[in-house]
Enzyme design. Structure first.
Site, PDB file in Angstrom:
ATOM      1  CD  GLU A 108      11.286  29.747  -5.879  1.00 37.40           C
ATOM      2  OE1 GLU A 108      10.773  28.609  -5.777  1.00 37.40           O
ATOM      3  OE2 GLU A 108      10.668  30.748  -6.259  1.00 37.40           O
ATOM      4  CD  GLU A 159      10.645  26.863 -10.276  1.00 41.07           C
ATOM      5  OE1 GLU A 159      11.644  27.092 -11.012  1.00 41.07           O
ATOM      6  OE2 GLU A 159      10.682  26.984  -9.034  1.00 41.07           O
ATOM      7  N   GLY A 192      12.184  25.295  -5.948  1.00 39.21           N
ATOM      8  CA  GLY A 192      11.989  25.692  -4.551  1.00 39.21           C
ATOM      9  C   GLY A 192      13.243  25.506  -3.704  1.00 39.21           C
ATOM     10  CB  ALA A 215       7.999  22.101  -5.019  1.00 43.58           C
TER      11      ALA A 215
END
Ligand code: HXC
Length: 264
Positions: A115, A135, A112, A68
């Protein structure tokens, strides 16, 4: 000069494959909400496009995606992230699409970005790929399926280790762990993902409804009990006998010719 597009798409001639390249190289393809929105709409239109049989998502040689966009994340409050549901459309969309979606990973696939790769139907990687869920180092946890999908992909011990330390995994380890399907040298990865035997172009060359049924059956393995999963498989398998493409595939085999799929 106009700003560079956040994603680039290409449809190599005769491949029936759509390549989506994440394109924020200066920030290692950090997944801003604007990029994620464009990615989701490109995926949706490719899934609906009769000329496309498989989709490859890739980045550049340094990064698939380093997660992200931390600048954006840092400014979000609980109500805004809750309402926005960042990455959820992509992470839940890909499994619901009919066509195979492949992640071709060079370099960093973190947070992310990892993911996103985990939400894809399979992962091909280069020898320089690094997978991780860092994270915890930022004071948060994976939020787009990472904790659930990584456990299913590589088992609890390895997943727990990665998530609690933020350590990355190389493509050699990832191949051994069953996380990824194929490994290539970095400069060959994208071409191989599209063109090599048994990769995207091959998937795209088969009957669309049959490929969609196979994808559905495999994905349900994570959702159903073994007996329910086997029942679903059996009913999809019997359903293939009603298709023109089952008749075509079996007849072509017996006549020693290449099948000409009707997608019906
Ligand atoms: C914003 C990022 C970024 C990110 C890198 N950059 N990752 N910007 N968001 N996720 C930027 C850097 O700030 C830097 O910008 C430029 O990209 C190049 O990165 P460097 O750090 O200089 O490169 P390098 O030294 O090679 O280190 C590579 C790296 C490191 C190890 C991958 O960049 C890194 O740790 N990135 C963060 C990875 C991460 O924590 N991802 C998880 C995010 S949280 P400047 O302007 O300095 O040149 C997440 C939650 C998902 O993903 C939840 C889903 C719901």
């Amino acid at each position: 000069t106009p700003p560079e597009p956040l994603i680039l798409t290409a449809n190599p001639p005769d491949s029936h494959v759509l390549v989506i390249k994440l394109n924020r190289p200066r920030v290692l393809n950090a997944l801003s909400t604007a990029l994620v929105d464009l990615l989701l709409s490109a995926l949706k239109s490719a899934d609906a496009d009769p000329d496309i049989g498989a989709i490859v998502i890739t980045g550049n040689e340094k990064a698939f995606a380093a997660g992200a966009d931390i600048k954006e994340l840092a400014s979000l409050s609980f109500p805004s992230i809750y309402i926005q549901d960042y990455l959820r459309g992509v992470s839940e969309g890909i499994p619901s699409f009919k066509k195979p979606v492949i992640a071709a990973v060079n370099g960093h696939a973190l947070g992310g970005g990892f993911e996103l790769a985990l939400a894809c139907d399979t992962i091909f990687a280069s020898t320089n790929a690094q997978f991780g869920l860092p994270e915890v180092k930022l004071g948060t946890i994976p939020g787009a399926g990472g904790t659930q999908r990584l456990v299913r992909a590589i088992g609890k011990a390895k997943a727990m280790h990665m998530i609690l330390t933020g350590d990355t995994m190389s493509s050699t380890e990832a191949l051994n762990a069953g996380l990824i399907a194929k490994v290539y040298p970095p400069e060959q990865l994208l071409d191989a993902a599209i063109n090599a035997d048994s990769l995207a172009k091959t998937m795209a060359s088969y009957s669309r409804p049959i490929v969609a049924m196979a994808k559905e059956a495999v994905l349900q393995a994570d959702q159903l009990s073994l007996s329910d999963g086997i029942r679903l498989e059996r009913s999809l398998y019997y359903s293939t006998f009603t298709t023109a493409d089952f008749t075509e595939g079996t007849t072509a085999f017996l006549q020693k010719r290449t099948p000409s799929w009707k997608n019906a």
